[in-house]
Design a protein around this motif. Structure first.
Motif, PDB file in Angstrom:
ATOM      1  N   GLU A 259     -44.811  78.188  -7.789  1.00  0.00           N
ATOM      2  CA  GLU A 259     -45.745  78.663  -6.760  1.00  0.00           C
ATOM      3  C   GLU A 259     -45.837  77.705  -5.579  1.00  0.00           C
ATOM      4  OE1 GLU A 259     -47.002  81.636  -6.909  1.00  0.00           O
ATOM      5  OE2 GLU A 259     -46.027  81.930  -8.849  1.00  0.00           O
ATOM      6  N   SER A 260     -45.126  76.586  -5.631  1.00  0.00           N
ATOM      7  CA  SER A 260     -45.222  75.603  -4.548  1.00  0.00           C
ATOM      8  C   SER A 260     -44.521  76.113  -3.293  1.00  0.00           C
ATOM      9  CB  SER A 260     -44.604  74.272  -4.983  1.00  0.00           C
ATOM     10  OG  SER A 260     -43.194  74.379  -5.073  1.00  0.00           O
ATOM     11  N   SER A 261     -45.012  75.679  -2.147  1.00  0.00           N
ATOM     12  CA  SER A 261     -44.424  76.108  -0.870  1.00  0.00           C
ATOM     13  C   SER A 261     -43.000  75.593  -0.727  1.00  0.00           C
ATOM     14  CB  SER A 261     -45.286  75.608   0.295  1.00  0.00           C
ATOM     15  OG  SER A 261     -45.409  74.192   0.255  1.00  0.00           O
ATOM     16  N   GLN A 262     -42.733  74.415  -1.286  1.00  0.00           N
ATOM     17  CA  GLN A 262     -41.398  73.833  -1.178  1.00  0.00           C
ATOM     18  C   GLN A 262     -40.363  74.701  -1.901  1.00  0.00           C
ATOM     19  OE1 GLN A 262     -41.121  69.737  -2.433  1.00  0.00           O
ATOM     20  NE2 GLN A 262     -38.902  69.831  -2.728  1.00  0.00           N
ATOM     21  N   VAL A 263     -40.659  75.072  -3.135  1.00  0.00           N
ATOM     22  CA  VAL A 263     -39.728  75.897  -3.910  1.00  0.00           C
ATOM     23  C   VAL A 263     -39.562  77.263  -3.261  1.00  0.00           C
ATOM     24  CG1 VAL A 263     -39.368  77.072  -6.120  1.00  0.00           C
ATOM     25  CG2 VAL A 263     -40.136  74.685  -6.076  1.00  0.00           C
ATOM     26  N   ASN A 264     -40.655  77.864  -2.817  1.00  0.00           N
ATOM     27  CA  ASN A 264     -40.583  79.182  -2.184  1.00  0.00           C
ATOM     28  C   ASN A 264     -39.785  79.142  -0.889  1.00  0.00           C
ATOM     29  OD1 ASN A 264     -42.502  81.630  -3.242  1.00  0.00           O
ATOM     30  ND2 ASN A 264     -43.196  79.646  -4.008  1.00  0.00           N
ATOM     31  N   SER A 265     -39.944  78.085  -0.108  1.00  0.00           N
ATOM     32  CA  SER A 265     -39.225  77.969   1.156  1.00  0.00           C
ATOM     33  C   SER A 265     -37.725  77.851   0.926  1.00  0.00           C
ATOM     34  CB  SER A 265     -39.736  76.746   1.932  1.00  0.00           C
ATOM     35  OG  SER A 265     -38.980  76.557   3.111  1.00  0.00           O
ATOM     36  N   VAL A 266     -37.329  77.005  -0.025  1.00  0.00           N
ATOM     37  CA  VAL A 266     -35.907  76.819  -0.314  1.00  0.00           C
ATOM     38  C   VAL A 266     -35.303  78.120  -0.834  1.00  0.00           C
ATOM     39  CG1 VAL A 266     -34.243  75.633  -1.786  1.00  0.00           C
ATOM     40  CG2 VAL A 266     -36.083  74.344  -0.706  1.00  0.00           C
ATOM     41  N   PHE A 267     -35.996  78.773  -1.751  1.00  0.00           N
ATOM     42  CA  PHE A 267     -35.450  79.997  -2.338  1.00  0.00           C
ATOM     43  C   PHE A 267     -35.337  81.095  -1.284  1.00  0.00           C
ATOM     44  CE2 PHE A 267     -35.698  84.035  -4.648  1.00  0.00           C
ATOM     45  CZ  PHE A 267     -34.675  83.850  -5.565  1.00  0.00           C
ATOM     46  N   SER A 268     -36.328  81.223  -0.426  1.00  0.00           N
ATOM     47  CA  SER A 268     -36.285  82.235   0.624  1.00  0.00           C
ATOM     48  C   SER A 268     -35.108  82.001   1.558  1.00  0.00           C
ATOM     49  CB  SER A 268     -37.599  82.230   1.410  1.00  0.00           C
ATOM     50  OG  SER A 268     -37.553  83.141   2.485  1.00  0.00           O
ATOM     51  N   THR A 269     -34.885  80.749   1.939  1.00  0.00           N
ATOM     52  CA  THR A 269     -33.756  80.414   2.809  1.00  0.00           C
ATOM     53  C   THR A 269     -32.437  80.711   2.114  1.00  0.00           C
ATOM     54  OG1 THR A 269     -35.046  78.656   3.864  1.00  0.00           O
ATOM     55  CG2 THR A 269     -32.662  78.567   4.130  1.00  0.00           C
ATOM     56  N   PHE A 270     -32.362  80.364   0.822  1.00  0.00           N
ATOM     57  CA  PHE A 270     -31.142  80.599   0.064  1.00  0.00           C
ATOM     58  C   PHE A 270     -30.812  82.092  -0.004  1.00  0.00           C
ATOM     59  CE2 PHE A 270     -29.363  81.871  -4.019  1.00  0.00           C
ATOM     60  CZ  PHE A 270     -28.136  81.230  -3.978  1.00  0.00           C
TER      61      PHE A 270
END
Length: 578
Positions: A259-270
């Protein structure tokens, strides 16, 4: 004056000839020309019915509880020995991952070769019974689903990776360790050589450098559904684990970190760099073989990579390893008898013997330097893996809306063997896999096409509308296959004009050949330039050659459906794409 009628007619004739030349399929070379030809020349010749479900009718639909469905294990191929009533034989059946138990391919049948040699030896248990082993070829993820649902009770299970065992533990299924590894393998990215050379500039090529290049929009990749494919699940976990910063500290991934913003940001970009996601790795590989330039890299197993390199156009492929080992552990279950456990142990000892491991090397299995280093991410818990799969499902669209038209055959032949009833049941069940906000439409065809649901953001009301439309379906008439396809393409192409960044799919299910209406030649160039990926499902005695041609035009695959398997197939397609 006498010549005027002739000149007039000649002029009209020339104009008509010119228009005919300019509007033939051969002149279609863009989305715009395909859209124009479809709307001006194909659709006017189609008699389209409309039986749309009203809001009032949809509101009154009650959606019953939909129990999860898994395939019948007996519908998958069985190799080696068959069950026996002979009291002097102890028969054990093992569910095996597909890459080592495919009897149709010489480079994917290692465990079948092993079991055939083992059965020939007729080894005995301590009380004298002869051991005979059968191998059931079931993809790892489907095998885990069958076991979790308690729909099958084999003596053993050997998925490609231990990740599936962790998922089964999370489902409360007790496992008995037989062998930690039957054969050495690993997950990798197979990479086009020119891309690998670019990554190598200025230092060694690592998984981290590859991921940085993907996230920087320098590489587009393909991978498969992590609910089914081992390497896909392995990659999903590795990506999330790395995104949470654990490549530096080596700690395990937690559910909270998803749920962290860091993980969500990376996954969205990927996800924005994904060229294609397919239900299985085999679908992905066949698309790449057909068009080697389609992907710059795809996720696969090392053993499959070794065999892919034997093809001339892939001889220079490079690879980058990642994730936990894919070494085919073997487990038993608490329902096994003591004799079955002993039989599994003897079979595992035979499979890991030097001659059988040498046989494995001939089929591409190898204990690579990566495996020898043993520097892997920690094995995650099943609860984390379940959360990671759900995370992928909800976010896999990368911020894009997905549009899918369902084009379903309701001709008279669909009455045979309860074909249409099975499709209706499958569509109801698969609707649970549609992410809210994505759009789904339904067009059926028999003598002519009928529009039943228009594309609209999916929500509870749209699900009820879909159920009401499904209930109305009746088998009757002939097969205007390409008329139905044309209507679905037109709807999706119209949506592209307002949402060019959307993702557009058309699922075409038919149980027979086209008998009236448009033919393939009239629409093939429209399909080519439509920017719509078409998934044909062969559901009976179809024109396989034409369906293969349709799939090839838009870089897809033909899926084989039966009334027994259609529910699982539609679930997988909806899960992957919607």
């Amino acid at each position: 004056m006498k010549n005027l009628p002739f000149k007039f007619c000649l002029a009209i004739g020339l104009c008509l000839t010119f228009l005919s030349i300019c509007t033939t399929p051969s002149s279609i070379n863009s989305f715009e020309s395909a859209d124009r030809y479809l709307s001006q020349h194909l659709l006017p010749s189609i008699e389209l019915d409309s039986q749309l479900v009203s809001d009032t009718a949809a509101y009154n639909v009650v959606i019953p509880p939909l129990a999860d469905s898994v395939p019948d294990p007996n519908s998958f191929p069985l190799y080696g020995a068959k069950p026996s009533n002979d009291p002097n034989i102890v028969y054990v059946e093992i569910y095996s991952s597909a890459e080592k138990a495919n009897g149709e391919r010489q480079d994917e049948r290692w465990l079948i070769d092993v079991v055939e040699k083992f059965n020939q030896q007729r080894q005995r248990l301590k009380f004298g019974e002869v051991i005979q082993v059968g191998i059931r070829n079931i993809p790892s993820g489907l095998g885990a689903q069958i076991l979790a649902a308690r729909k099958g009770k084999p003596a053993g299970y050997t998925p490609a990776t231990a990740l599936w065992l962790e998922l089964l533990k999370a489902e409360g299924l007790p496992l008995q360790a037989i062998a930690p590894a039957l054969v050495s393998n690993q997950a990798i990215f197979a990479i086009q050589p020119q891309v690998y050379q670019q990554l190598a500039k200025g230092g060694g090529v690592t998984f981290d450098r590859l991921m940085d290049a993907i996230l920087a929009d320098k590489i587009q990749i393909g991978y498969s559904n992590p609910y089914i494919g081992s390497s896909a699940l392995n990659f999903l976990h590795t990506l999330l684990w790395r995104s949470a910063g654990h490549a530096q500290d080596g700690k395990p991934l937690t559910i909270a970190e998803l749920e962290s913003s860091q993980v969500n940001s990376v996954f969205s970009t990927f996800q924005k760099q994904i060229a294609l996601t397919t239900p299985t790795y085999l679908d992905l590989k066949q698309i790449w073989i057909r068009d080697p330039q389609k992907f710059q890299a795809i996720v696969m197993a090392y053993q499959s990579y070794v065999n892919l390199k034997k093809q001339p156009e892939f001889a220079q492929l490079a690879y980058i390893p990642f994730g936990v080992p894919e070494n085919s552990p073997l487990v038993g279950f608490d329902w096994n008898t003591a004799s079955e456990r002993e039989a599994l142990e003897k079979f595992a000892a035979f499979a890991t013997s030097t001659p059988m491991q040498q046989l494995a090397q001939q089929q591409g299995y190898e204990k690579t330097e990566y495996l020898q280093r043993s520097q892997f991410p920690p094995l995650p818990s099943g609860e984390v893996l379940k959360a990671a799969q759900s995370f992928w499902k909800q976010r896999k669209d990368g911020g894009h809306t997905v549009y899918m038209e369902l084009i379903v055959d309701t001709s008279g032949s669909m009455e045979q063997n309860n074909r249409l009833q099975a499709v209706q049941k499958a569509l109801r069940f698969a609707s649970q896999q549609i992410n809210r906000g994505n759009q789904i439409g339904l067009v059926t065809f028999s003598d002519r096409p009928t529009r039943r649901i228009t594309l609209a953001p999916f929500n509870e009301l749209e699900q009820k509308r879909l159920f009401a439309a499904i209930d109305q379906l009746r088998p009757d008439g002939e097969t205007a296959l390409y008329d139905g396809l044309a209507v679905g393409l037109a709807d999706l192409m119209e949506k592209q004009k307002t949402d060019p960044k959307g993702r557009f799919y058309l699922l075409l299910l038919t149980d027979g050949e086209r008998t009236n209406g448009l033919d393939f030649g009239q629409i093939k160039d429209v399909i080519k330039h439509s920017r719509v990926r078409v998934y044909p499902i062969a559901y009976g005695k179809v024109n396989q050659q034409e369906l293969e041609a349709i799939a090839a035009i838009r870089e897809g695959s033909v899926y084989q459906g039966t009334p027994e398997k259609i529910q699982v197939l539609l679930k997988d397609l909806f899960q992957t794409n919607l």
